[in-house]
Motif scaffolding. Structure first.
Motif, PDB file in Angstrom:
ATOM      1  N   GLU A   1      -9.308  -1.158  -3.296  1.00 28.47           N
ATOM      2  CA  GLU A   1      -8.712  -1.124  -1.968  1.00 28.47           C
ATOM      3  C   GLU A   1      -9.855  -0.973  -0.971  1.00 28.47           C
ATOM      4  OE1 GLU A   1      -4.556   0.419  -0.938  1.00 28.47           O
ATOM      5  OE2 GLU A   1      -5.860   2.021  -0.211  1.00 28.47           O
TER       6      GLU A   1
ATOM      7  N   GLY B   1       1.520   7.777 -11.187  1.00 26.35           N
ATOM      8  CA  GLY B   1       1.378   6.624 -10.314  1.00 26.35           C
ATOM      9  C   GLY B   1      -0.069   6.429  -9.896  1.00 26.35           C
ATOM     10  N   TRP B   2      -0.252   5.721  -8.790  1.00 26.50           N
ATOM     11  CA  TRP B   2      -1.591   5.405  -8.300  1.00 26.50           C
ATOM     12  C   TRP B   2      -2.161   6.567  -7.490  1.00 26.50           C
ATOM     13  CZ3 TRP B   2      -4.263   1.447 -10.082  1.00 26.50           C
ATOM     14  CH2 TRP B   2      -3.576   0.348 -10.618  1.00 26.50           C
TER      15      TRP B   2
ATOM     16  N   TYR C   1      -3.786  -4.349 -14.630  1.00 27.24           N
ATOM     17  CA  TYR C   1      -4.917  -3.597 -14.084  1.00 27.24           C
ATOM     18  C   TYR C   1      -5.852  -3.019 -15.142  1.00 27.24           C
ATOM     19  CZ  TYR C   1      -2.656  -4.279  -9.632  1.00 27.24           C
ATOM     20  OH  TYR C   1      -2.106  -4.854  -8.512  1.00 27.24           O
TER      21      TYR C   1
ATOM     22  N   SER D   1       0.849  -1.186   0.000  1.00 27.46           N
ATOM     23  CA  SER D   1       0.000   0.000   0.000  1.00 27.46           C
ATOM     24  C   SER D   1       0.886   1.238   0.000  1.00 27.46           C
ATOM     25  CB  SER D   1      -0.914   0.026   1.224  1.00 27.46           C
ATOM     26  OG  SER D   1      -1.621   1.255   1.304  1.00 27.46           O
TER      27      SER D   1
ATOM     28  N   ALA E   1      -7.088   0.450 -13.099  1.00 25.87           N
ATOM     29  CA  ALA E   1      -7.804   0.764 -11.856  1.00 25.87           C
ATOM     30  C   ALA E   1      -7.851  -0.495 -11.003  1.00 25.87           C
ATOM     31  CB  ALA E   1      -9.217   1.260 -12.158  1.00 25.87           C
ATOM     32  N   ARG E   2      -7.889  -0.307  -9.696  1.00 24.67           N
ATOM     33  CA  ARG E   2      -7.907  -1.446  -8.790  1.00 24.67           C
ATOM     34  C   ARG E   2      -8.669  -1.106  -7.512  1.00 24.67           C
ATOM     35  NH1 ARG E   2      -1.452  -1.476  -7.055  1.00 24.67           N
ATOM     36  NH2 ARG E   2      -1.537   0.338  -5.642  1.00 24.67           N
TER      37      ARG E   2
ATOM     38  N   THR F   1       2.055  -3.240 -14.866  1.00 26.50           N
ATOM     39  CA  THR F   1       0.963  -2.494 -14.218  1.00 26.50           C
ATOM     40  C   THR F   1      -0.187  -2.292 -15.185  1.00 26.50           C
ATOM     41  OG1 THR F   1       2.437  -1.359 -12.686  1.00 26.50           O
ATOM     42  CG2 THR F   1       0.329  -0.287 -13.161  1.00 26.50           C
TER      43      THR F   1
ATOM     44  N   GLN G   1      -6.418  -5.514  -1.263  1.00 25.31           N
ATOM     45  CA  GLN G   1      -6.027  -4.907  -2.524  1.00 25.31           C
ATOM     46  C   GLN G   1      -6.572  -5.744  -3.677  1.00 25.31           C
ATOM     47  OE1 GLN G   1      -1.789  -4.305  -3.665  1.00 25.31           O
ATOM     48  NE2 GLN G   1      -2.206  -2.165  -3.207  1.00 25.31           N
TER      49      GLN G   1
ATOM     50  N   GLU H   1      -8.524   2.789  -6.676  1.00 21.18           N
ATOM     51  CA  GLU H   1      -7.331   3.526  -7.070  1.00 21.18           C
ATOM     52  C   GLU H   1      -7.250   3.521  -8.591  1.00 21.18           C
ATOM     53  OE1 GLU H   1      -4.044   2.991  -3.604  1.00 21.18           O
ATOM     54  OE2 GLU H   1      -4.341   1.241  -4.872  1.00 21.18           O
ATOM     55  N   VAL H   2      -6.721   4.608  -9.151  1.00 23.46           N
ATOM     56  CA  VAL H   2      -6.554   4.725 -10.598  1.00 23.46           C
ATOM     57  C   VAL H   2      -5.094   5.053 -10.880  1.00 23.46           C
ATOM     58  CG1 VAL H   2      -7.177   7.175 -10.666  1.00 23.46           C
ATOM     59  CG2 VAL H   2      -7.468   5.771 -12.719  1.00 23.46           C
ATOM     60  N   TYR H   3      -4.570   4.521 -11.981  1.00 24.65           N
ATOM     61  CA  TYR H   3      -3.160   4.721 -12.314  1.00 24.65           C
ATOM     62  C   TYR H   3      -3.030   5.606 -13.543  1.00 24.65           C
ATOM     63  CZ  TYR H   3       1.691   3.636 -13.534  1.00 24.65           C
ATOM     64  OH  TYR H   3       3.027   3.711 -13.833  1.00 24.65           O
TER      65      TYR H   3
END
Length: 454
Positions: free
Chosen positions: A341, A365-366, A253, A175, A338-339, A249, A401, A358-360
C-alpha cells in the motif's frame, strides 16, 4: 521517506529547448517515445559524479575524508557506482548517502525509528489512546486537499493532446482505513476514474497542449477520511488462527513471484525465522531484521532497478518502498499473506511520498506494517516502541494497492514511475513526459480529527 528529496515534485530545472520537426531525434530528452532509451537515460541521469568530483565533494563535507578510501567505501556499499561507457560514475546522491551509511562518519548507524521526533511519537500516542478508548477522535482525520499538475508550453507539444493521470485516495471498498472519498471539483470538468480496473487508483484528464507562453493546468479538489489502525501483540496472539490455505486471500497474497519486485527469498527467510512457525512472530523477526540491517538512503529511480528486494540485499540500504518490497517478499516466501500500500504521508511539516505494507493473519484480518518507520525506542510507552510492526498512524493518503500495474485508461508509453504511482503521469501522442516537463503539487487545504462511526 520516499525516493525523491523534493516535496510534491516541484520541478526546478528549466525545460530543455528544441525545435520540433517531427523527427524523434529532435525531441527534448524528457519526451520519451522509446522505453529502452528512456531507462538508459534515467540511469545516466542518476549516475553523474566522476570519482574525482566525488572525492572533492566528500572532502568538503566530511572532515578527514581520504580520497584514497573511495574504492574501499564503494566495495563496502557506502558509495554506489556504475560503469557507463567505460567510465566509473557515482550516484548523484552519494555525498549525503555516504553520511547516512558509513558508521565511521555518522557516529554509528542506528536502527530505523531510534531517532524518532517527539512529534512523530505523539501521532502514535494519539492512535494508542484511541485504541484504548481514551480519545474518540484520535484515530482518524478528514482531509480536504487539492492535487494539480501543470504542463508548460513547449514547441514539441504544439497541437497535441495532453493526457494526465493523478492519484486518487482508495475508498472503503479497496482500503480498510479510508472512506468517504468525494471529488468536490475538477478542472477540466470531464474525467475518468479507474475504479478497480488498476491497482493504482487514478483520476484521468485530457486537454489540448498549452499555447505559446501559457501552461495547461489540471486539478481536482477532494475529501476523504483516513484512519489509523493498531492491534496489540497480546490481542494478535490471542486471536490468530491457522490459515485457510484454500482461500482467495491466502492464495493471492502468497503468490510468488508477483511481477519483478515481489520474489522468493528462501535462504534468507529461513535464516531470519529459523524454526519459528507462528506467522506473527515470523513477521516480528523479519521486521526487526530489516530495520537493524538496512538503513534509509536516497534511492535510485525505481524504474532502473531490475529487482528491488535483491537490490536492497546487495547494496545494504533502502528507502521506504524498497524495504517494504523486501518485507512483502520475505513474508510471502514464509507463506504469510502480505501486500503493498502506498501514496503519501501527511504528517504536519513532513508531507511526502511514502510506501508501506500490510500483513494478513487469519482470525484478525489485514494489519498495516510500516518497515521504514521502525521501532520508536525513545518512546516512553512500551506499545509505542513497537507500534509500526502492527499498526499505522492516521496521517496517510493511500492511492495504490499494488505495484507496476497498467493505468486506466491504459498508458501508451513507458511510465515515469514504473513501480509506484504518487506524483501522477503525463503523456502526449509523441511520448511520455518525464521530469522536468511538468510539475505536480498536493495542497492540504484542511485536516481535522473526526470520530469514526462504529
Amino acid at each position: 521517506m520516499k525516493k525523491y528529496t523534493i516535496i510534491a515534485a516541484t520541478i526546478l530545472v528549466a525545460l530543455s529547448s528544441c525545435k520540433h520537426t517531427g523527427d524523434t531525434a529532435s525531441y527534448p530528452q524528457w519526451l520519451e517515445s522509446d522505453s529502452v532509451k528512456a531507462i538508459d537515460d534515467r540511469i545516466a541521469a542518476d549516475f553523474t559524479l566522476s570519482k574525482d568530483t566525488l572525492a572533492i565533494l566528500l572532502a568538503e563535507s566530511y572532515e578527514n575524508f581520504n580520497a584514497a578510501d573511495i574504492d574501499s567505501f564503494t566495495a563496502a556499499r557506502y558509495l554506489e557506482s556504475r560503469v557507463i561507457d567505460g567510465r566509473e560514475l557515482f550516484h548523484r546522491k552519494s555525498v549525503r548517502n555516504f553520511g547516512l551509511l558509513c558508521p565511521a562518519y555518522n557516529g554509528g548507524t542506528r536502527p530505523r525509528g531510534a531517532a524518532a521526533s517527539e512529534a512523530r511519537i505523539s501521532y502514535v500516542d494519539s492512535m494508542l489512546a484511541y485504541s484504548r478508548g481514551q480519545m474518540p477522535d484520535g484515530g482518524a482525520h478528514e482531509v480536504t486537499f487539492c492535487f494539480s499538475i501543470d504542463v508548460p508550453y513547449h514547441q514539441a507539444l504544439e497541437g497535441d493532446t495532453v493526457r494526465v493521470w493523478m492519484p486518487l485516495p482508495l475508498d472503503s471498498d479497496r482500503s480498510i482505513r479510508q472512506s468517504g472519498v468525494e471529488i468536490l471539483s475538477a478542472s477540466p470538468s470531464n474525467y475518468v476514474l479507474s475504479g478497480d480496473r488498476s491497482k493504482h487508483n487514478t483520476i484521468y484528464f485530457e486537454a489540448p497542449a498549452a499555447a505559446e507562453g501559457d501552461t495547461v493546468h489540471f486539478e481536482y479538489t477532494g475529501k476523504f477520511i483516513t484512519s489509523g489502525a493498531y492491534m496489540s501483540a497480546a490481542d494478535i496472539e490471542k486471536n490468530i488462527r491457522p490459515y485457510d490455505r484454500t482461500s482467495d486471500t491466502y492464495t493471492r497474497y502468497t503468490a510468488l513471484p508477483e511481477g519483478r519486485h515481489i520474489v522468493r527469498l528462501d535462504s534468507l527467510a529461513k535464516v531470519i525465522v529459523g524454526d519459528e512457525t507462528d506467522p506473527f512472530k515470523q513477521s516480528e523477526l523479519v521486521y526487526d531484521y530489516i530495520i537493524a540491517r538496512y538503513p534509509w538512503a536516497g534511492a535510485r529511480e525505481y524504474s532502473t532497478i531490475e529487482c528491488i528486494p535483491e537490490y536492497v540485499l546487495r547494496e545494504g540500504h533502502g528507502d521506504c518502498g524498497q524495504v517494504s518490497l523486501l518485507y512483502i517478499s520475505l513474508m510471502r516466501t514464509l507463506g504469510v499473506p502480505a501486500r503493498w500500500e502506498s501514496g503519501w504521508m501527511l504528517h504536519p511539516g513532513e508531507k511526502n511520498l511514502h510506501d508501506w505494507a500490510e500483513v494478513y493473519f487469519e482470525g484478525i484480518g489485514w494489519l498495516p506494517v510500516d518497515v521504514s518507520f521502525g521501532r520508536y525506542t525513545g518512546a516512553s510507552d512500551p506499545e509505542a516502541r513497537g507500534f509500526y510492526s502492527h499498526g499505522i498512524d492516521a496521517h496517510r493518503f493511500a492511492t495504490n494497492q499494488g505495484v507496476g500495474d497498467e493505468l486506466y485508461p491504459r498508458k501508451k508509453y513507458v511510465r515515469s514511475e514504473t513501480v509506484d504511482f504518487q506524483l501522477g503521469e503525463v503523456e502526449t501522442s509523441k511520448g511520455n513526459l518525464y521530469y522536468p516537463a511538468w510539475n505536480s503539487h498536493l495542497e492540504l487545504i484542511d485536516i481535522k480529527p473526526v470520530e469514526l462511526k462504529k
